[in-house]
Design a protein around this motif. Structure first.
Motif, short mmCIF file in Angstrom:
data_model
loop_
_atom_site.label_atom_id
_atom_site.label_comp_id
_atom_site.label_asym_id
_atom_site.label_seq_id
_atom_site.Cartn_x
_atom_site.Cartn_y
_atom_site.Cartn_z
N LYS A 52 0.84 -1.21 0.00
CA LYS A 52 0.00 0.00 0.00
C LYS A 52 0.87 1.26 0.00
O LYS A 52 0.66 2.18 -0.78
CB LYS A 52 -0.94 0.01 1.23
CG LYS A 52 -1.88 -1.18 1.30
CD LYS A 52 -2.85 -1.08 2.45
CE LYS A 52 -2.24 -1.18 3.83
NZ LYS A 52 -1.63 -2.51 4.13
N GLY A 53 1.85 1.29 0.91
CA GLY A 53 2.71 2.47 1.02
C GLY A 53 3.57 2.66 -0.22
O GLY A 53 3.66 3.77 -0.77
N THR A 54 4.16 1.56 -0.69
CA THR A 54 5.04 1.61 -1.86
C THR A 54 4.27 2.10 -3.09
O THR A 54 4.73 3.00 -3.80
CB THR A 54 5.59 0.17 -2.14
OG1 THR A 54 6.21 -0.29 -0.95
CG2 THR A 54 6.55 0.15 -3.30
N TYR A 114 -6.19 7.07 0.14
CA TYR A 114 -6.36 6.63 1.53
C TYR A 114 -5.68 5.26 1.65
O TYR A 114 -6.18 4.27 1.09
CB TYR A 114 -7.83 6.55 1.90
CG TYR A 114 -8.47 7.92 1.99
CD1 TYR A 114 -8.43 8.64 3.18
CD2 TYR A 114 -9.07 8.52 0.89
CE1 TYR A 114 -8.98 9.91 3.27
CE2 TYR A 114 -9.62 9.79 0.96
CZ TYR A 114 -9.57 10.48 2.16
OH TYR A 114 -10.12 11.73 2.24
N ASP A 115 -4.54 5.24 2.34
CA ASP A 115 -3.71 4.03 2.44
C ASP A 115 -3.92 3.42 3.83
O ASP A 115 -3.48 3.95 4.83
CB ASP A 115 -2.26 4.49 2.16
CG ASP A 115 -1.16 3.60 2.75
OD1 ASP A 115 -1.45 2.56 3.37
OD2 ASP A 115 0.01 3.97 2.57
N GLY A 116 -4.70 2.32 3.85
CA GLY A 116 -4.94 1.65 5.13
C GLY A 116 -6.16 2.17 5.87
O GLY A 116 -6.35 1.86 7.04
N GLY A 129 12.47 -0.84 12.41
CA GLY A 129 12.24 -0.36 13.77
C GLY A 129 10.76 -0.33 14.12
O GLY A 129 10.38 0.14 15.19
N ARG A 130 9.88 -0.82 13.23
CA ARG A 130 8.44 -0.86 13.54
C ARG A 130 8.17 -1.94 14.57
O ARG A 130 8.59 -3.09 14.41
CB ARG A 130 7.62 -1.09 12.26
CG ARG A 130 7.24 0.21 11.58
CD ARG A 130 6.47 0.01 10.30
NE ARG A 130 5.20 -0.67 10.46
CZ ARG A 130 4.25 -0.69 9.54
NH1 ARG A 130 4.42 -0.04 8.41
NH2 ARG A 130 3.13 -1.33 9.74
N SER A 131 7.42 -1.57 15.61
CA SER A 131 7.17 -2.50 16.72
C SER A 131 6.27 -3.65 16.29
O SER A 131 6.13 -4.64 17.02
CB SER A 131 6.52 -1.74 17.88
OG SER A 131 5.26 -1.26 17.49
MG MG Z 1 2.07 0.98 4.92
#
Ligand code: MG
Ligand code: AP5
Length: 189
Positions: free
Chosen positions: A14-16, A85-87, A133-135
């Motif tokens: 989605k982000g990419t 709208y991503d997510g 570093g994402r939890s």
């Molecule tokens: Mg994302």
């Protein structure tokens, strides 16, 4: 206004793909995940509550998300051509309420849904986890995020199908190939 909901499982791209769409079509990009992570980074009490949910792979409550989205739409630039709208939305309730929010503004949204093999999703996220570093990029939380996606997010497809605003895209393959599929779809709209 072109409102595109880019939906898909965790790690589906989605982000990419949002970044590539924004570059080509000059739309605004709202990643609700990024918005929430920015709040966590402030160290606020609200951020701490959000972090406790995200790091366990749970969703943030619908009313919190809808409040944030309402504010976001009100603060869009006046010359805004459209939004990715991503997510968001991620539950049936969010989808229904978002539809009402847009209706009040004489707008509508369509959904582009990225479909990716589950094994590839896990591999992508584990790989990113080595540096992000994402939890939530660890195996236990990734598995939970996938369960939450199937139970709470996937059912909202039906809502957009019934509105004839649903488009699925094969999200396997190279980033360029996937973008080309999305691009062909958007160009046809
Ligand atoms: Mg994302
Ligand atoms: P969010 O930040 O949206 O995370 P997510 O949905 O789990 O998805 P990701 O951001 O991990 O993946 P992506 O689909 O953006 O893929 P990406 O392009 O990064 O949400 C996080 C959390 O916030 C949620 O779990 C929830 O708690 C909360 N939240 C957010 N929105 C909410 C809402 N509306 N309601 C309630 N709670 C909410 O790609 C992933 C990786 O793969 C990257 O490393 C990328 O480089 C790589 N990659 C991408 N495409 C390819 C490709 N084709 N081939 C190989 N690698 C690729």
């Amino acid at each position: 206004m072109l409102n595109i909901i880019l939906s898909g499982a965790p790690g589906s791209g989605k982000g990419t793909q949002s970044e590539l769409i924004v570059k080509k079509y000059g739309l605004q990009h709202l990643s609700t995940g990024e918005l929430l992570r920015a709040e966590i980074a402030t160290g606020s009490e609200f951020g701490k509550q959000i972090d406790a949910l995200i790091s366990k792979g749970n969703l943030v409550p619908d009313d919190v998300m809808l409040h944030l989205i309402d504010q976001y739409i009100d603060n869009l630039p006046t010359d805004c051509k459209g939004v990715i709208y991503d997510g968001f939305p991620r539950t049936i309730n969010q989808a229904r309420a978002f539809d009402e929010l847009l209706k009040k503004r004489n707008q509508d949204a369509l959904m582009i849904d990225l479909i990716v093999n589950e094994e590839d999703l896990i591999q992508r996220l584990l790989l990113r986890g080595e540096i992000s570093g994402r939890s939530d990029d660890n195996l236990d939380t990734i598995k939970k995020r996938l369960v939450v996606f199937h139970e709470r997010t996937e059912p909202q497809r039906q809502f957009y199908k019934e509105k004839n605003n649903y488009h699925s895209i094969d999200g396997n393959g190279t980033i360029e190939d996937i973008f080309s599929r999305i691009d062909t779809l958007i160009a046809a709209l």
